[in-house]
Design a protein around this motif. Structure first.
Motif, mmCIF file in Angstrom:
data_model
loop_
_atom_site.group_PDB
_atom_site.id
_atom_site.type_symbol
_atom_site.label_atom_id
_atom_site.label_comp_id
_atom_site.label_asym_id
_atom_site.label_seq_id
_atom_site.Cartn_x
_atom_site.Cartn_y
_atom_site.Cartn_z
ATOM 1 N N CYS A 97 0.833 -1.220 0.000
ATOM 2 C CA CYS A 97 0.000 0.000 0.000
ATOM 3 C C CYS A 97 0.859 1.259 0.000
ATOM 4 O O CYS A 97 1.883 1.333 0.675
ATOM 5 C CB CYS A 97 -0.891 -0.027 1.240
ATOM 6 N N ILE A 98 0.414 2.265 -0.761
ATOM 7 C CA ILE A 98 1.104 3.567 -0.750
ATOM 8 C C ILE A 98 0.203 4.660 -0.166
ATOM 9 O O ILE A 98 0.430 5.854 -0.392
ATOM 10 C CB ILE A 98 1.581 3.959 -2.156
ATOM 11 N N GLN A 99 -0.840 4.266 0.525
ATOM 12 C CA GLN A 99 -1.721 5.202 1.239
ATOM 13 C C GLN A 99 -2.307 6.294 0.343
ATOM 14 O O GLN A 99 -2.330 7.459 0.716
ATOM 15 C CB GLN A 99 -0.998 5.856 2.430
ATOM 16 N N CYS A 100 -2.783 5.906 -0.830
ATOM 17 C CA CYS A 100 -3.379 6.923 -1.707
ATOM 18 C C CYS A 100 -4.850 7.164 -1.361
ATOM 19 O O CYS A 100 -5.439 8.133 -1.814
ATOM 20 C CB CYS A 100 -3.243 6.506 -3.159
ATOM 21 N N TYR A 101 -5.462 6.268 -0.637
ATOM 22 C CA TYR A 101 -6.860 6.366 -0.181
ATOM 23 C C TYR A 101 -7.902 6.137 -1.281
ATOM 24 O O TYR A 101 -9.090 6.328 -1.070
ATOM 25 C CB TYR A 101 -7.137 7.727 0.506
ATOM 26 N N ARG A 102 -7.444 5.778 -2.463
ATOM 27 C CA ARG A 102 -8.442 5.571 -3.524
ATOM 28 C C ARG A 102 -9.448 4.479 -3.151
ATOM 29 O O ARG A 102 -10.621 4.573 -3.459
ATOM 30 C CB ARG A 102 -7.730 5.119 -4.797
ATOM 31 N N CYS A 103 -8.949 3.390 -2.534
ATOM 32 C CA CYS A 103 -9.826 2.246 -2.271
ATOM 33 C C CYS A 103 -11.012 2.627 -1.401
ATOM 34 O O CYS A 103 -12.156 2.331 -1.734
ATOM 35 C CB CYS A 103 -9.034 1.108 -1.640
ATOM 36 N N PHE A 156 -5.622 -0.408 5.300
ATOM 37 C CA PHE A 156 -6.847 -0.357 4.497
ATOM 38 C C PHE A 156 -7.416 -1.762 4.405
ATOM 39 O O PHE A 156 -6.785 -2.652 3.816
ATOM 40 C CB PHE A 156 -6.551 0.200 3.102
ATOM 41 N N CYS A 169 -7.163 0.310 -7.104
ATOM 42 C CA CYS A 169 -5.924 0.346 -6.321
ATOM 43 C C CYS A 169 -4.741 0.412 -7.283
ATOM 44 O O CYS A 169 -4.596 -0.456 -8.142
ATOM 45 C CB CYS A 169 -5.835 -0.904 -5.441
ATOM 46 N N PRO A 170 -3.904 1.426 -7.158
ATOM 47 C CA PRO A 170 -2.822 1.566 -8.140
ATOM 48 C C PRO A 170 -1.664 0.602 -7.911
ATOM 49 O O PRO A 170 -0.699 0.608 -8.664
ATOM 50 C CB PRO A 170 -2.372 3.020 -7.945
ATOM 51 N N THR A 171 -1.743 -0.203 -6.867
ATOM 52 C CA THR A 171 -0.669 -1.157 -6.595
ATOM 53 C C THR A 171 -1.280 -2.555 -6.458
ATOM 54 O O THR A 171 -2.437 -2.761 -6.793
ATOM 55 C CB THR A 171 0.079 -0.805 -5.287
ATOM 56 N N VAL A 199 -2.249 -4.215 -3.784
ATOM 57 C CA VAL A 199 -2.899 -4.542 -2.512
ATOM 58 C C VAL A 199 -4.145 -5.377 -2.764
ATOM 59 O O VAL A 199 -4.323 -6.451 -2.197
ATOM 60 C CB VAL A 199 -3.254 -3.260 -1.721
ATOM 61 N N PHE A 200 -5.014 -4.861 -3.618
ATOM 62 C CA PHE A 200 -6.232 -5.598 -3.952
ATOM 63 C C PHE A 200 -6.057 -6.196 -5.350
ATOM 64 O O PHE A 200 -5.882 -5.450 -6.327
ATOM 65 C CB PHE A 200 -7.448 -4.673 -3.920
HETATM 66 S S1 SF4 Z 1 -5.964 2.028 -3.157
HETATM 67 FE FE1 SF4 Z 1 -4.340 0.565 -2.750
HETATM 68 S S2 SF4 Z 1 -2.504 1.791 -2.504
HETATM 69 FE FE2 SF4 Z 1 -4.226 3.160 -2.330
HETATM 70 S S3 SF4 Z 1 -4.667 3.278 -0.136
HETATM 71 FE FE3 SF4 Z 1 -5.947 1.693 -0.948
HETATM 72 S S4 SF4 Z 1 -4.803 -0.157 -0.683
HETATM 73 FE FE4 SF4 Z 1 -3.356 1.516 -0.468
#
Ligand code: SF4
Ligand code: SF4
Ligand code: FES
Length: 872
Positions: A151-157, A181, A201-203, A205-206
């Motif tokens: 996770c890069i803590q972008c908060y999109r999810c 998250f 999610c840009p990475t 994680v999901f």
């Molecule tokens: S969208 Fe992905 S990268 Fe961004 S906060 Fe959520 S889990 Fe982290």
């Protein structure tokens, strides 16, 4: 358009948007994480920094976040400014401090937005030498995988899941520098659109857990443009395949239809294609046989002159038409239950007649007052429910505009709106998953829903017939009247013509758009192909007028009562069935033909919007599997173009279907469109144990797509986009480079053609037949249908992930006579079955809701009166 100077180059940008949007729309490579065209800007990640200058003389400038700065006329910015470049490199280095750098084992590797942005910023070496922060991952159920360390803590999810999709079981949890998250505890994600997290999610994680079971890199899959087969909305998808197995479904952006999002049934239901019980070879009288002898047998039966064909609302137009041609129009029968065929034709007649226009899913998002009559959208037409969820923001947004808060400034808009919601009224037999955003709800039996609708129409226009006064009726009428873009939604779910009439009256009286849902992916197409009724087919068999019944991709036990289908199939001397998977009808087949699914066939579906959309095979069918229309076609139809030409001639209303996608002759600079990304690896090694020479790739006579990575590098027309990729953009975010303007229509137009627009704009008479009020009966229940997003759809039920989540069939009542969970006997129309009972206070007294689409409740025409008793 505003002129914005980017590194001194004048660029046209939408002044209603921000600089990041403008830069991306102009083709600049500017990295970003937290912004998304569907979610707006929050300025959380600081990755999109640029330098902004006061004017042409300002050489100092200041760093700003491009996603948080309006694209105002005359703005001057620099992406290439060394301080801006260093700032962005510093940000990504910070974001990557704790990232595990596990790309080689990450499912996102090779199509990861984080990888793309890391390369784009030039961050290639990590200076951080300390322990990384780590998290425990959660089990989020069978569909979505969780790997929090990435996770890069972008908060999109959470913004997507909570703010956009209305979920509340996923959140951000924080303590000191630990931000997590996920859910408060392990468990299945509850929202029906959770699969979009995989793309949001840009990475890594999901990620898609179903892909994990048979993983292949994006560049190792071949893709084809497809259309979802799990409801009538026709969401556009791309199917990915390797070695004959469909690996996953991803969203194929269509601005007018699904936009960036599809539902979980559409994303994960595909695994029925890989089901080990799939028919792969013709079976004649219980014995496997060759395709040639199967076709010979079919020809013999046709030559006898007494064959009839039963079509299907889940088979393509082409397959239905091929069957109609084979047996002749007089011997072709609709594969829908009689009541359903009648209702669908009635709905089409209303839409053709006008004046109400059926909106696209995108247009539904823009409606500012919505009245839903009789439809549980989340379980019947899920993506439409997501559109309606966005529509409730429209009216409060008008107030936000007056405050001059830019609409892309997500937190600003939400702060200004608070919890305000625009008018959404839902009248159904039981509560729905959209009730949380509804202004008010109304629960009643179908006849009373119709009467309620008539009352709303009368309150809008006194010329419309009145039923009785309902307290909520006037309020709904006022809301629809005051709206700029009112919308009425109804459909066939209640199986009530009266409800449809009432909805049409409301839409007419309110000058509103009118949207009807339909049950299956090609229900509208099947209705347009026509055919005699299913009961007429049954009669032809019973009376001995037909000696052979050819059943196309259709389990008749889902269309009519078991005893009736049993007696008809027993009376039929020869039964020929084309289908993908075993079902009670295929068990009765004398000749079984293995029919290609959407992944092995080309064809067209017509969505409930009336949009004809083409899907293409993603792989060469294996064994003896063939598209149904190929099994049934006459010799002189060589390819799909020939089928479409013959259909246009025989059924002129369907001539326009040819325009749903370019023909097989379409080329770009003489080249076909590659199904595989150009980095496809390993293809040459696949058969190396057999021959070291690379075999010729299969021909595709039906489309302009090649089974190869060779072909044009140009952007194809929307209907032919197999995957989204452009230089530097390997993730699904590459879609932004395919649009005229980011978040808008695709360059060259979106896929599909609409078949009908309303003929007349006014002057249509109101429907006048008002049903009598519902009267509960002593000792009996009015059984109404209850749909389940996971469970009621036949095909997705054969996908393991969906099956795991599928609802358990039950009957729901509002009564003290039964205890929750006890088994009861439900009898209706001569059938009796045992089901557990659920107590639901939202259901009107005297009404019982029955799970449909799930065994044992199949083939029963609802609503119907029945008994519910404790087993003796
Ligand atoms: S969208 Fe992905 S990268 Fe961004 S906060 Fe959520 S889990 Fe982290
Ligand atoms: S809403 Fe319907 S068409 Fe769209 S993805 Fe879901 S099931 Fe498929
Ligand atoms: S994209 Fe602009 S701050 Fe995140």
């Amino acid at each position: 358009m505003a002129i914005v100077y980017v590194d001194n180059k004048p660029c046209e940008m939408n002044p209603e948007e921000n600089l990041l949007h403008g830069c991306l729309s102009n083709g600049f490579k500017l990295p970003y994480f937290c912004w998304h065209p569907a979610l707006g800007s929050v300025g959380a990640c600081r990755q999109c920094a640029v330098k902004q200058f006061k004017d042409a003389n300002d050489s100092l400038g200041r760093i700003v976040m491009s996603c948080m700065t309006p694209a105002a006329e005359g703005t001057r910015i620099s992406i290439a400014d060394p301080e801006a470049v260093a700032f962005r490199a510093g940000v990504i280095e910070g974001l990557m401090l704790n990232h595990p750098h596990d790309c080689p084992v990450c499912d996102e590797g090779g199509e990861c937005h984080l990888q793309d942005m890391t390369v784009m910023t030039g961050h290639s070496y990590r200076h951080y030498e300390f322990d990384k922060r780590t998290f425990r991952n959660q089990d989020l159920g069978p569909l979505v995988n969780h790997e929090m360390n990435r996770c890069i803590q972008c908060y999109r999810c959470v913004r997507y899941y909570r703010d956009y999709a209305g979920g509340n079981d996923l959140n951000a949890f924080a303590s000191r520098d630990q931000v997590f998250f996920g859910r408060s505890e392990d468990g299945v994600l509850e929202n029906e659109f959770s699969g979009n997290l995989v793309e949001i999610c840009p990475t890594g994680v999901f990620t898609d857990k179903t892909l994990k079971h048979h993983y292949a890199r994006k560049w190792d899959q071949q893709f084809a443009p497809s259309v979802c087969v799990h409801c009538a909305l026709g969401c556009n998808t791309d199917a990915g395949e390797r070695y004959g197995t469909v690996r996953r479904i991803v969203n194929r952006y269509n601005h007018e239809v699904n936009g960036y999002f599809i539902c979980d049934r559409g994303r994960f239901g595909y695994e029925f294609v890989n089901n080990e019980r799939r028919f792969r070879q013709p079976v004649l009288k219980g014995q496997p046989t060759s395709a040639a002898s199967a076709r010979r047998y079919l020809d013999e039966k046709i030559a006898g002159g007494r064959a009839i064909g039963i079509g299907s609302p889940r088979a393509s137009l082409e397959s239905n038409f091929a069957l109609r041609t084979l047996v002749g129009p007089d011997h072709f029968y609709s594969g829908m239950a009689d009541y359903e065929a009648k209702l669908v034709r009635f709905m089409l007649e209303i839409l053709r007649r006008g004046p109400m226009r059926t909106p696209t899913l995108h247009e539904i998002e823009e409606c500012d007052a919505v009245f839903i009559l009789g439809e549980d959208l989340m379980n019947v037409a899920p993506r439409m429910a997501l559109s309606v969820r966005q529509s409730v923001r429209q009216q409060p947004m008008e107030a936000v505009k007056k405050l001059k808060v830019p609409l892309w400034l997500d937190h600003g808009v939400r702060d200004a709106m608070q919890d305000a919601k625009g008018p959404l009224y839902i009248a159904t037999s039981c509560r729905t998953r959209l009730d949380d955003v509804a202004t008010a709800t109304f629960h009643a039996a179908p006849d009373d829903l119709a009467r309620f609708g008539f009352a709303v129409a009368h309150a809008l226009d006194s010329r419309a017939p009145a039923s009785q006064d309902w307290p909520l009726g006037g309020e709904i009428a006022r809301a629809l009247k005051a709206a700029k873009k009112p919308l009425v939604i109804s459909g066939a779910s209640c199986a009530s013509e009266a409800v449809i009439q009432a909805a049409a009256n409301v839409a007419m009286a309110a000058h509103a758009a009118l949207s009807f849902t339909a049950p299956e992916c090609n229900t509208v197409g099947a209705a347009l192909i026509g055919g005699n009724s299913l009961s007429a087919a049954f009669q032809a068999v019973r009376e001995g007028d037909a000696d052979t019944v050819i059943i196309l991709e259709n389990d008749l036990y889902r269309r009519a009562p078991r005893a009736e289908v049993d007696s008809v199939l027993k009376a039929a001397p020869h039964i020929i069935v084309l289908d993908h998977l075993p079902n009670p009808t295929t068990e009765k087949a004398e000749l079984l033909l293995p029919a290609g699914t959407f992944a092995e066939s080309d064809g067209t579906f017509i969505s409930s919007e009336g949009r004809a959309q083409r899907f293409f095979q993603v792989c060469e069918p294996q064994n003896e599997v063939l598209a149904s229309w190929r099994w049934l076609k006459p010799d002189h139809w060589r390819n799909l173009d020939d089928v479409l030409a013959a259909m246009a001639e025989a059924l002129p209303e369907l001539a326009v279907v040819r325009d749903a996608a370019p023909s097989s002759k379409f080329r770009i600079a003489g080249a076909k469109i590659p199904r595989s990304p150009h980095r496809e690896s390993g293809r040459t090694a696949v058969l190396v144990n057999i021959d070291v020479s690379e075999p010729k790739t299969p021909d595709d006579p039906d489309s302009a797509l090649s089974f190869s990575m060779e072909g044009t590098p140009e952007q194809p027309p929307a209907a032919l986009i197999p995957f989204f990729w452009s230089p530097s953009w390997n993730s699904i975010q590459a879609v932004n480079t395919y649009q005229k303007e980011v978040g808008g229509p695709l360059r060259g137009g979106d896929a599909g053609v609409r078949l009908f627009e309303p003929a007349a704009m006014n002057g249509q008479p109101y429907f006048t037949a008002i049903a009598p009020a519902f009267q509960p009966r002593e000792g009996e229940w009015l059984l109404v249908p209850m749909y389940h997003i996971f469970g009621s759809d036949e095909l997705s039920l054969s996908a393991p992930g969906i099956r795991e989540l599928a609802a358990k069939p039950h009957v729901a009542v509002n009564s003290d006579d039964f205890a929750e969970g006890t088994e009861v006997e439900v009898s209706c129309g001569g059938d009796t079955f045992q089901l557990p009972v659920r107590i639901r206070p939202d259901i009107p007294h005297g009404v019982a809701a029955l799970s449909v689409g799930l065994s044992p409740v199949n083939g029963i025409t609802l609503p119907a009166w029945g008994k519910i008793e404790r087993p003796k």
